[in-house]
Write an enzyme that holds these catalytic residues in place. Sequence first.
Site, short mmCIF file in Angstrom:
data_model
loop_
_atom_site.label_atom_id
_atom_site.label_comp_id
_atom_site.label_asym_id
_atom_site.label_seq_id
_atom_site.Cartn_x
_atom_site.Cartn_y
_atom_site.Cartn_z
N VAL A 15 0.07 32.17 49.44
CA VAL A 15 1.30 32.49 48.74
C VAL A 15 1.00 33.16 47.39
O VAL A 15 1.68 34.11 46.99
CB VAL A 15 2.18 31.24 48.55
CG1 VAL A 15 3.37 31.52 47.65
CG2 VAL A 15 2.64 30.72 49.91
N GLU A 16 -0.01 32.68 46.70
CA GLU A 16 -0.32 33.22 45.37
C GLU A 16 -0.84 34.66 45.42
O GLU A 16 -0.42 35.49 44.63
CB GLU A 16 -1.37 32.35 44.66
CG GLU A 16 -0.84 31.02 44.18
CD GLU A 16 0.05 31.13 42.95
OE1 GLU A 16 0.13 32.20 42.33
OE2 GLU A 16 0.67 30.11 42.60
N SER A 17 -1.78 34.94 46.33
CA SER A 17 -2.45 36.24 46.29
C SER A 17 -2.57 36.95 47.63
O SER A 17 -3.08 38.06 47.67
CB SER A 17 -3.86 36.07 45.70
OG SER A 17 -4.68 35.36 46.63
N VAL A 69 -1.77 27.63 49.22
CA VAL A 69 -1.55 28.10 47.85
C VAL A 69 -2.13 29.51 47.69
O VAL A 69 -1.47 30.40 47.15
CB VAL A 69 -2.16 27.12 46.81
CG1 VAL A 69 -2.18 27.74 45.42
CG2 VAL A 69 -1.38 25.81 46.81
#
Length: 166
Positions: free
Chosen positions: A63-65, A60
């Site tokens: 992909v997020e940051s 996560v």
Amino acid sequence: MYIDDKGGYHFTDTPKSADYIPTPHLEAPRPPVQSGMRYTEIIKSIATTYGVRPELVQAVIRVESGFNPTAVSRAGARGLMQIMPVHIQKHRISDPFDPRQNITAGTRYLSDLLKRYNGNLNMSLAAYNAGPSRVDHYNGIPPYPETRQYVQKVLSCYKQYRRMEK
């Protein structure tokens, strides 16, 4: 598309292995960022506390940051796990750019979503991206290309991190 254990990308229109994931119009997940290694122990500790696999939290964050603790989205999400302002207030985060606070809030939220959707990873990830009300409204992954791509990217990264842990 297939990402090998070393982060190499392989593309084909005739896959010969179940490791290949169909990716029509899908941007490839970001390669692992070495700076993410500095968060490994924090992720393991917090993930264990909330009953979430550390590899899922890593996926996560990737992909997020891209493991950028100062990331800010155009929607106002902040930090490693891109915590939205409403969750910053809800979880009483004093500094959303502090990795420990951000990972704690994001992992707690992810854990809540996994419980809400009885461990259904696809629906939980879709809710993390689009919000649980939209997942509930569609009784599954909403028909938004961004959300569908997000789920596939996280699952691909998660699979890669799981293989690395073996």
